[in-house]
Design an enzyme around this catalytic site. Structure first.
Site, short mmCIF file in Angstrom:
data_model
loop_
_atom_site.label_atom_id
_atom_site.label_comp_id
_atom_site.label_asym_id
_atom_site.label_seq_id
_atom_site.Cartn_x
_atom_site.Cartn_y
_atom_site.Cartn_z
N ASN A 137 0.82 -1.20 0.00
CA ASN A 137 0.00 0.00 0.00
C ASN A 137 0.86 1.25 0.00
O ASN A 137 0.90 2.00 -0.98
CB ASN A 137 -0.95 -0.01 1.21
CG ASN A 137 -1.99 1.10 1.14
OD1 ASN A 137 -2.05 1.82 0.16
ND2 ASN A 137 -2.77 1.23 2.18
N ASP A 138 1.60 1.46 1.08
CA ASP A 138 2.36 2.70 1.19
C ASP A 138 3.41 2.86 0.11
O ASP A 138 3.67 3.96 -0.35
CB ASP A 138 3.03 2.77 2.57
CG ASP A 138 2.01 2.87 3.69
OD1 ASP A 138 0.97 3.52 3.46
OD2 ASP A 138 2.24 2.31 4.76
#
Lengths: 507, 108
Positions: free
Chosen positions: A433-434
């Protein structure tokens, strides 16, 4: 045995130290890494041979048995551990190393040394630390009477220094042990991987640190008769165990690798300090090398994640970035079934896969390799874009995919992957995600602003395989999830991939 | 130069060497490098052997032997697990090598 005279032994230690330096150097480059590691092992074996040949040791047989037991524990553990569980094994190895250093220094501080006088005139018991003033044994015989005399010697400045180094070793070694055990529990998911924060935590942490420093000071003062009381050291060790636990508890799961690296550097420094206590140059040099390189490595790991070491260690205390906001956005996302994802992938010409933490957790590396094989059989060009910190540790993802026999040529580092993405039809993000959050490029107010990311937003379509809408460990929402070209498939990465694979075979 | 000063000199120089040798490591190798460094501090085994070999009481002997076991686990296990990690890298490098099995672990 006293086979080797001291200069030869020192030479042996020097060669071992050079081996360690070359080992670290070799480990810094892929081509020489394995040789470097072997060189390190050679140095360590050499050092052990030298110590047996040069020192006049008692209890040689029990020591050899203990070494055999240690090998019987260590080798199978290292051989059999699944590659996904390797970070916690390293943490555990580091912890026992710290414990060993603490024991060594503690014993040296409390030990007495027995010296037989000439012509059976009696024996002397010297306080352990008297050896660190290194006056040579002959002058002690001035004290000699009949029978065994126990001497109480006034401390010199070097005695106090040795006591300080010993207190440091016990304190930090025990922190390393308990901290590593907590990181092990977190990575093994024996406990929650979320930061553990409780009211008064920082205060309690501060209190035990102050207690530890006070006890360390007490150890130094206690060394005035060149020997330190055992219970003081035991107490110091116990306080340090509490410090280690409280130190690691507030750290979030994804940041744990950085803490392992930091504790590794700590253990290195304790080994160096115990080398000072024992007056052994090899321990001093090897420990310092590990301490220094470990510190740099910790900073590099943190930088690759776009954070500062301080923010990781103390962020949770301040309720800052690691705890993060976990509020969910109400905005719509487009979620799809496995069938849709299978079709999307099958009709693409070029797919870039971005594997992350979620893939490692779900142990889906073999499934994804299978999926890629099916895609390639259909003429789809497939690449993996590996973010430097994908997985549970920097470089971990490469190890995991290599274990699943993914050809090295398919693995692209971040920059190369980014240049491929603008021409990719689908970017398949599995459990990351990040590292793909465009906020790192576009939003200067974001906590991850400036972190290098894989620019999946440049692909024509983006597919996220995610467990839930929960933000990643940085606790920041990802705009890309709400983008029109993004499709989400919720579920465990391995389950989702298996379903996609099954659907693809029937397309 | 006193012994204390000699040791301090070794310490300071080693800090610089430690900084220098890892300053240009690629991020792919962070994990194996950490693991390798971890194995190197297992050399505390030397210290454990020395204090155990000079132990006079049975308590000291037992504690010393525990330290020897722990240090050996750290050192031997550390080098073996690092080798396994690096083996994956080198086994994956040539495109297809016959029999490059997953579990053909060779220890240090």
């Amino acid at each position: 045995m006293d086979l080797l005279p001291e200069p030869v032994a020192e030479l042996g230690y020097l060669v071992a130290a050079v081996c360690f330096i070359l080992a670290l150097k070799g480990l810094s480059s892929p081509a020489t890494a394995r040789r470097g590691n072997l060189l390190g092992a050679v140095g360590a074996v050499l050092a052990c041979v030298v110590v047996f040949l040069s020192q006049d040791l008692d209890h040689v047989v029990p020591i050899l048995v203990a070494i055999a037991i240690g090998s019987v524990i260590g080798v199978p553990a290292a051989r059999r551990v699944a590659m996904t569980q390797m970070p916690q094994l390293v943490a555990l190895f580091n912890g026992v190393g710290g414990a060993a250093a603490a024991l060594v220094a503690g014993m040296e501080l409390t030990a007495t040394q027995r010296i037989e006088g000439p012509e059976g005139s009696g024996a002397l018991e010297l306080p352990g630390l008297a050896g660190s003033s290194r006056g040579g044994t002959s002058e002690w015989f001035a004290y000699l009477g009949r029978g065994t005399d126990v001497l109480s010697l006034p401390a010199t400045s070097s005695t106090y220094l040795a006591a300080a180094a010993g207190a440091f070793t016990v304190f930090v070694g025990a922190i390393s042990l308990s901290g590593s055990c907590v990181t092990f529990a977190k990575l093994q998911e024996l406990m929650t991987t979320r930061p553990v924060i409780f009211p008064g935590g920082p205060l309690l942490f501060g209190a035990v640190v102050v207690a530890g420093l006070g006890l360390s000071l007490a150890v130094v003062v206690d060394a005035r008769d060149s020997v330190v009381s055992t219970w003081l050291l035991v107490l110091l060790g116990l306080v340090a165990v509490a410090v280690g636990v409280l130190f690691v508890l507030p750290v979030g799961g994804a940041d744990v690798p950085i803490v392992i690296s930091l504790l590794n550097a700590f253990t290195g420094l304790t080994v160096a300090a115990s080398g000072y206590v024992l007056g052994n140059t090899l321990l001093l040099v090897a420990g310092t090398l590990v301490g220094a390189s470990g510190t740099i490595l910790t900073r590099m790991m943190a930088a690759a994640m776009g954070r500062s070491t301080a923010s990781i260690l103390f962020g949770a205390f301040r309720g800052g970035s690691t705890a993060g906001s976990t509020q969910l956005s109400e905005r719509p996302v487009r979620s799809a079934g496995a069938q849709d994802v299978a079709i999307l992938l099958s009709y693409a010409r070029k797919v870039v896969i971005v594997p992350g933490y979620g893939l490692a957790v779900a142990q889906a590396q073999h499934t994804i390799h299978e999926l890629v094989d099916v895609l390639q059989a259909r003429g789809v060009q497939v690449l993996y874009g590996i973010h430097p910190v994908a997985g549970r540790m920097p470089g971990h993802m490469n190890v995991l995919l290599a274990e699943a026999n993914v050809p090295y040529a398919q693995l692209k580092e971040m920059d190369e992957a980014n240049s491929e993405l603008s021409s990719a039809d689908v970017a398949l993000v599995v459990g990351a995600n990040d590292v793909v959050n465009p906020a790192a490029k576009n939003s200067p107010v974001s906590p991850i602003y400036g972190m290098p990311i894989i620019t999946v937003d440049e692909a024509k379509a983006v597919v996220f395989l995610k467990r839930s809408m929960r933000p990643g460990f940085a606790g920041i929402e990802n705009e890309l999830l709400h983008d029109a070209k993004t499709t989400l498939l919720f579920g465990d990465a391995k389950d989702s991939l298996t379903k996609v694979l099954a659907a693809m075979k029937s397309v | 130069m006193s012994d204390g000063m000699t040791l301090l000199t070794f310490f300071v120089l080693s800090v610089f060497v430690g900084f220098e040798v890892v300053s240009k490591v690629s991020s792919v190798l962070h994990t194996p490098l950490m693991s390798g460094a971890n194995a190197i501090h297992g050399v505390i085994l030397v210290g454990a052997v020395i204090v155990t070999g000079h132990a006079h009481s049975s308590t000291a002997l037992v504690l010393g032997l525990i330290a020897v076991v722990l240090a050996t686990v750290n050192m031997v296990g550390g080098f073996v697990v690092t080798d396994r990690m690096l083996e994956m890298f080198t086994a994956g490098r040539p495109q297809r090598r016959a029999g490059a099995g997953v579990d053909s672990g060779k220890g240090a």
